[in-house]
Design a protein around this motif. Structure first.
Motif, PDB file in Angstrom:
ATOM      1  N   LYS A  92      10.783   2.776   2.038  1.00 57.18           N
ATOM      2  CA  LYS A  92       9.473   2.301   1.610  1.00 57.18           C
ATOM      3  C   LYS A  92       9.272   0.904   2.193  1.00 57.18           C
ATOM      4  CE  LYS A  92       6.731   1.140  -2.417  1.00 57.18           C
ATOM      5  NZ  LYS A  92       6.706   1.021  -3.867  1.00 57.18           N
ATOM      6  N   LEU A  93       8.162   0.721   2.920  1.00 57.12           N
ATOM      7  CA  LEU A  93       7.842  -0.571   3.521  1.00 57.12           C
ATOM      8  C   LEU A  93       6.542  -1.091   2.937  1.00 57.12           C
ATOM      9  CD1 LEU A  93       8.436   0.304   7.281  1.00 57.12           C
ATOM     10  CD2 LEU A  93       9.952  -0.977   5.790  1.00 57.12           C
ATOM     11  N   SER A  94       6.359  -2.384   2.958  1.00 60.84           N
ATOM     12  CA  SER A  94       5.065  -2.957   2.596  1.00 60.84           C
ATOM     13  C   SER A  94       4.664  -3.929   3.701  1.00 60.84           C
ATOM     14  CB  SER A  94       5.136  -3.657   1.242  1.00 60.84           C
ATOM     15  OG  SER A  94       6.067  -4.704   1.289  1.00 60.84           O
ATOM     16  N   VAL A  95       3.363  -4.024   3.925  1.00 56.13           N
ATOM     17  CA  VAL A  95       2.833  -4.883   4.974  1.00 56.13           C
ATOM     18  C   VAL A  95       2.268  -6.144   4.336  1.00 56.13           C
ATOM     19  CG1 VAL A  95       1.061  -5.059   6.763  1.00 56.13           C
ATOM     20  CG2 VAL A  95       2.303  -2.917   6.458  1.00 56.13           C
ATOM     21  N   MET A  96       2.601  -7.291   4.916  1.00 53.64           N
ATOM     22  CA  MET A  96       2.031  -8.550   4.458  1.00 53.64           C
ATOM     23  C   MET A  96       0.650  -8.675   5.098  1.00 53.64           C
ATOM     24  SD  MET A  96       5.550 -10.894   4.578  1.00 53.64           S
ATOM     25  CE  MET A  96       4.849 -11.954   5.768  1.00 53.64           C
ATOM     26  N   LYS A  97      -0.385  -8.391   4.316  1.00 52.24           N
ATOM     27  CA  LYS A  97      -1.756  -8.292   4.824  1.00 52.24           C
ATOM     28  C   LYS A  97      -2.191  -9.543   5.598  1.00 52.24           C
ATOM     29  CE  LYS A  97      -6.464  -7.402   3.312  1.00 52.24           C
ATOM     30  NZ  LYS A  97      -7.347  -7.162   2.171  1.00 52.24           N
ATOM     31  N   HIS A 115      10.122  -4.142  12.551  1.00 51.12           N
ATOM     32  CA  HIS A 115       9.938  -4.558  11.157  1.00 51.12           C
ATOM     33  C   HIS A 115      11.097  -5.457  10.773  1.00 51.12           C
ATOM     34  CE1 HIS A 115       6.609  -1.852  10.480  1.00 51.12           C
ATOM     35  NE2 HIS A 115       7.293  -0.939  11.140  1.00 51.12           N
ATOM     36  N   ARG A 136      -0.370  -9.749   8.956  1.00 47.71           N
ATOM     37  CA  ARG A 136      -0.842  -8.706   9.868  1.00 47.71           C
ATOM     38  C   ARG A 136      -2.214  -9.068  10.437  1.00 47.71           C
ATOM     39  NH1 ARG A 136       0.755  -3.575  11.168  1.00 47.71           N
ATOM     40  NH2 ARG A 136      -0.886  -2.149  11.844  1.00 47.71           N
TER      41      ARG A 136
END
Length: 169
Positions: free
Chosen positions: A18-23, A2, A26
């Motif tokens: 806390k992580l967020s995914v760049m849709k 990451h 991805r």
């Protein structure tokens, strides 16, 4: 892996984060990775004597590399043949599945396993349609239609290596 930046502070091992995914990113990575597997399947279907060696499935210059020689095969004709087979398979909209299985199950399906895999853990096998598949830990799309357009952009051959470069759009 990451990669990102800290909005504030920092973190240490075993600390809750806390992580967020760049849709969009991805999904692009999933499409690129699945495209590499589809090229492998197309090369198998074309009955070429090439053994998968490594892949690079990132936006800057994705490719799949094989061990073997092209001998007298014209690279442009080969690219066209792979492209046609890829398009044929995409039209079938085959599912892409990932399952974990033990080493014995892999061997019964004739799935070739690299020596570096941990023998004590289940192995994640990614398959397209009814093809036995191969070990893979990557992110994938659910069906071949999800790939969008896949283009074979270049084939290079040097010594005992063949490199198939591609693009997804």
């Amino acid at each position: 892996l990451h990669i990102g930046t800290f909005a504030e502070g920092s973190f240490a091992p075993d600390e809750l984060v806390k992580l967020s995914v760049m849709k969009e990113r991805r999904m692009l990575n999933a499409r690129l990775h699945s495209a590499g597997h589809l090229i492998d399947l197309a090369i198998q279907k074309l009955d070429l004597n090439l053994k998968p060696a490594k892949g690079y499935h990132f936006p800057d210059s994705p490719y799949v590399e094989y061990e073997g020689k092209l001998e007298s095969i014209d690279k442009e004709q080969l690219a066209g043949a792979i492209q046609a087979e890829v398009q044929r398979l995409i039209a079938l909209n085959l599912p892409i599945t990932a399952i974990h299985m033990d080493r014995g199950a892999c061997q019964s399906l004739s799935v070739e396993l690299p020596s570096y895999l941990d023998r004590s853990k289940p192995i994640r096998i990614v398959s397209i349609g009814d093809n036995p598949g191969c070990p893979c830990g990557g992110t994938h799309v659910k069906t071949l239609h999800d790939l969008g357009h896949l283009e074979i952009s270049k084939i290079r051959s040097k010594a005992d290596k063949v490199k198939v470069s591609y693009l997804v759009r």
